[in-house]
Enzyme design. Structure first.
Site, PDB file in Angstrom:
ATOM      1  N   ASP A 131      -4.794  30.949 -20.832  1.00  9.76           N
ATOM      2  CA  ASP A 131      -3.521  31.948 -20.243  1.00  9.76           C
ATOM      3  C   ASP A 131      -3.728  32.816 -18.984  1.00  9.76           C
ATOM      4  O   ASP A 131      -3.206  33.740 -18.949  1.00  9.76           O
ATOM      5  CB  ASP A 131      -3.407  32.682 -21.563  1.00  9.76           C
ATOM      6  CG  ASP A 131      -1.945  33.522 -21.508  1.00  9.76           C
ATOM      7  OD1 ASP A 131      -1.967  34.682 -22.185  1.00  9.76           O
ATOM      8  OD2 ASP A 131      -1.118  33.033 -20.868  1.00  9.76           O
ATOM      9  N   LYS A 165      -2.039  29.822 -13.354  1.00  6.34           N
ATOM     10  CA  LYS A 165      -1.530  28.606 -13.767  1.00  6.34           C
ATOM     11  C   LYS A 165      -2.142  27.384 -13.089  1.00  6.34           C
ATOM     12  O   LYS A 165      -2.277  26.244 -13.675  1.00  6.34           O
ATOM     13  CB  LYS A 165       0.013  28.499 -13.994  1.00  6.34           C
ATOM     14  CG  LYS A 165       0.673  29.737 -14.636  1.00  6.34           C
ATOM     15  CD  LYS A 165       0.013  29.892 -16.139  1.00  6.34           C
ATOM     16  CE  LYS A 165       0.318  31.324 -16.537  1.00  6.34           C
ATOM     17  NZ  LYS A 165      -0.823  31.830 -17.970  1.00  6.34           N
ATOM     18  N   ASP A 222      -1.161  28.168 -22.893  1.00 12.71           N
ATOM     19  CA  ASP A 222       0.162  28.917 -23.027  1.00 12.71           C
ATOM     20  C   ASP A 222       1.114  28.641 -21.751  1.00 12.71           C
ATOM     21  O   ASP A 222       0.420  28.107 -20.445  1.00 12.71           O
ATOM     22  CB  ASP A 222      -0.251  30.327 -22.842  1.00 12.71           C
ATOM     23  CG  ASP A 222       1.135  31.158 -23.197  1.00 12.71           C
ATOM     24  OD1 ASP A 222       1.171  32.381 -22.690  1.00 12.71           O
ATOM     25  OD2 ASP A 222       2.036  30.849 -23.791  1.00 12.71           O
ATOM     26  N   ASN A 223       2.134  28.910 -21.749  1.00 12.38           N
ATOM     27  CA  ASN A 223       3.000  28.897 -20.369  1.00 12.38           C
ATOM     28  C   ASN A 223       3.208  27.470 -19.982  1.00 12.38           C
ATOM     29  O   ASN A 223       3.319  27.421 -18.739  1.00 12.38           O
ATOM     30  CB  ASN A 223       2.678  29.692 -19.350  1.00 12.38           C
ATOM     31  CG  ASN A 223       2.614  31.126 -19.853  1.00 12.38           C
ATOM     32  OD1 ASN A 223       1.156  31.821 -19.983  1.00 12.38           O
ATOM     33  ND2 ASN A 223       3.478  31.787 -20.443  1.00 12.38           N
ATOM     34  N   GLU A 262       7.747  34.656 -24.161  1.00  9.56           N
ATOM     35  CA  GLU A 262       7.617  35.754 -25.035  1.00  9.56           C
ATOM     36  C   GLU A 262       8.525  36.736 -24.472  1.00  9.56           C
ATOM     37  O   GLU A 262       9.338  37.122 -23.576  1.00  9.56           O
ATOM     38  CB  GLU A 262       6.071  36.533 -24.441  1.00  9.56           C
ATOM     39  CG  GLU A 262       5.967  36.822 -23.073  1.00  9.56           C
ATOM     40  CD  GLU A 262       5.018  35.586 -22.396  1.00  9.56           C
ATOM     41  OE1 GLU A 262       5.283  34.368 -23.120  1.00  9.56           O
ATOM     42  OE2 GLU A 262       4.429  35.880 -21.431  1.00  9.56           O
TER      43      GLU A 262
HETATM   44  O1  LIG Z   1       0.675  34.594 -14.878  1.00 16.56           O
HETATM   45  C1  LIG Z   1       0.549  34.782 -16.089  1.00 16.56           C
HETATM   46  N1  LIG Z   1      -0.610  34.683 -16.716  1.00 16.56           N
HETATM   47  C2  LIG Z   1      -1.912  34.952 -15.832  1.00 16.56           C
HETATM   48  C3  LIG Z   1      -2.354  36.398 -15.111  1.00 16.56           C
HETATM   49  C4  LIG Z   1      -3.227  36.327 -14.403  1.00 16.56           C
HETATM   50  O2  LIG Z   1      -4.395  35.754 -14.777  1.00 16.56           O
HETATM   51  C5  LIG Z   1      -5.616  36.032 -13.917  1.00 16.56           C
HETATM   52  N2  LIG Z   1      -6.704  35.703 -14.583  1.00 16.56           N
HETATM   53  C6  LIG Z   1      -6.961  36.154 -15.928  1.00 16.56           C
HETATM   54  C7  LIG Z   1      -8.380  35.702 -16.026  1.00 16.56           C
HETATM   55  C8  LIG Z   1      -8.936  34.869 -15.010  1.00 16.56           C
HETATM   56  C9  LIG Z   1     -10.049  34.233 -14.823  1.00 16.56           C
HETATM   57  N3  LIG Z   1     -10.078  33.788 -13.713  1.00 16.56           N
HETATM   58  C10 LIG Z   1      -9.227  33.663 -12.712  1.00 16.56           C
HETATM   59  C11 LIG Z   1      -7.997  34.338 -12.835  1.00 16.56           C
HETATM   60  C12 LIG Z   1      -7.881  34.835 -14.086  1.00 16.56           C
HETATM   61  C13 LIG Z   1       1.627  34.697 -16.786  1.00 16.56           C
HETATM   62  C14 LIG Z   1       3.092  34.831 -16.427  1.00 16.56           C
HETATM   63  C15 LIG Z   1       4.203  34.685 -17.139  1.00 16.56           C
HETATM   64  C16 LIG Z   1       5.411  35.076 -16.468  1.00 16.56           C
HETATM   65  C17 LIG Z   1       6.458  34.181 -17.135  1.00 16.56           C
HETATM   66  C18 LIG Z   1       7.948  34.371 -16.462  1.00 16.56           C
HETATM   67  C19 LIG Z   1       7.934  35.383 -15.367  1.00 16.56           C
HETATM   68  F1  LIG Z   1       9.235  35.516 -14.810  1.00 16.56           F
HETATM   69  C20 LIG Z   1       7.108  36.096 -14.763  1.00 16.56           C
HETATM   70  C21 LIG Z   1       5.562  35.948 -15.535  1.00 16.56           C
HETATM   71  C22 LIG Z   1       3.968  34.458 -18.286  1.00 16.56           C
HETATM   72  C23 LIG Z   1       2.845  34.345 -18.989  1.00 16.56           C
HETATM   73  O3  LIG Z   1       2.580  34.248 -20.691  1.00 16.56           O
HETATM   74  C24 LIG Z   1       1.836  34.604 -18.443  1.00 16.56           C
HETATM   75  O4  LIG Z   1       0.209  34.275 -19.028  1.00 16.56           O
HETATM   76 MG   LIG Z   2       0.902  33.515 -20.663  1.00 15.12          MG
END
Ligand SMILES: O=C(NCCCOCn1ccc2cnccc21)c1cc(-c2ccc(F)cc2)cc(O)c1O
Ligand SMILES: [Mg+2]
Length: 214
Positions: free
Chosen positions: A141, A144, A169-170, A199
């Site tokens: 999650d 992406k 997810d996603n 969500e």
């Molecule tokens: O971007 C999303 N998640 C990622 C966060 C950064 O994660 C960075 N991150 C966290 C550990 C980790 C470990 N290593 C590198 C990067 C690492 C994410 C985005 C959306 C979304 C859907 C539609 C929209 F209009 C806008 C946003 C929905 C979701 O459910 C998501 O999960």
């Molecule tokens: Mg997500």
């Protein structure tokens, strides 16, 4: 200085959830995200699918890539037996600070280890740093564009075993086309799609469950 959305989400947990009651923490966050401010938690609809996958698997060793505020961390950890371990990785220090407090409010800190940093740096260190042989369940999650390279990295580091379940997810929104193509076409995975919604919205999204065949 203005508060951040994660801080406001934590305030809602403290105000409306009962200490030591994971379900009340989950409900407080879902209410906040539906009625106050959208936030990128997996949410209640996809969260129920996550619950069913975890409950069926009963994993001992779990890896979560992408903690954010700890919502899915709480969803997963509340279903684990006390001896089980969940390692959750968060890149953003501010998110990690909030997540620690959300996980503690739910009373689940004894089975959760939150690590701050990048997946590509931590995945190769899982074995020697955490004494992990292989994971039973991995929840993806995070960024992406890291789902595919990190899955290959986990394979190469010997962190997956025959039967390890990856849940992503996603896979529709924002979408992970390269990852989907890989797990759906690789002879090393048995993959299936759970159609759902982004969500707290009506937009299509879904989860991809992929079993590593070794
Ligand atoms: O971007 C999303 N998640 C990622 C966060 C950064 O994660 C960075 N991150 C966290 C550990 C980790 C470990 N290593 C590198 C990067 C690492 C994410 C985005 C959306 C979304 C859907 C539609 C929209 F209009 C806008 C946003 C929905 C979701 O459910 C998501 O999960
Ligand atoms: Mg997500």
């Amino acid at each position: 200085t203005r508060s951040t959305r994660p801080q406001r989400l934590l305030n809602a947990v403290r105000k409306h959830a009962t200490r030591g009651d994971p379900q009340s923490v989950i409900s407080a966050i879902d209410h906040f995200c539906r009625h106050s401010e959208w936030a990128m938690n997996i949410g209640d609809e996809k969260g129920s699918i996550l619950d069913s996958v975890v409950s069926e698997l009963n994993p001992e060793k779990v890896l979560e890539l992408g903690t954010y505020c700890g919502y899915s961390t709480v969803r997963i950890a509340r279903l684990l037996p006390p001896g089980a371990r969940l390692i959750t990785l968060e890149f953003n220090a501010d998110y990690a600070a909030i997540a620690r407090q959300v996980i503690a409010w739910a009373g689940l800190e004894d089975r959760v280890q939150l690590v701050e940093g990048a997946s590509e740096d931590w995945i190769p260190r899982m074995k020697e740093h955490f004494g992990i042989e292989t994971f039973d369940f991995v929840f993806l999650d995070h960024w992406k564009d890291r789902y595919l390279p990190d899955t290959k990295l986990m394979e190469d580091c010997g962190l997956l075993r025959k039967g390890t379940v990856l849940l992503a997810d996603n896979v529709i929104c924002p979408g992970v086309p390269d990852y989907l193509q890989y797990v759906r076409n690789s002879l090393s995975y048995k993959s299936c799609y759970f159609k759902s919604h982004l969500e707290y919205t009506k937009a299509e999204d879904g989860l991809e469950k992929s079993v590593f065949l070794g």
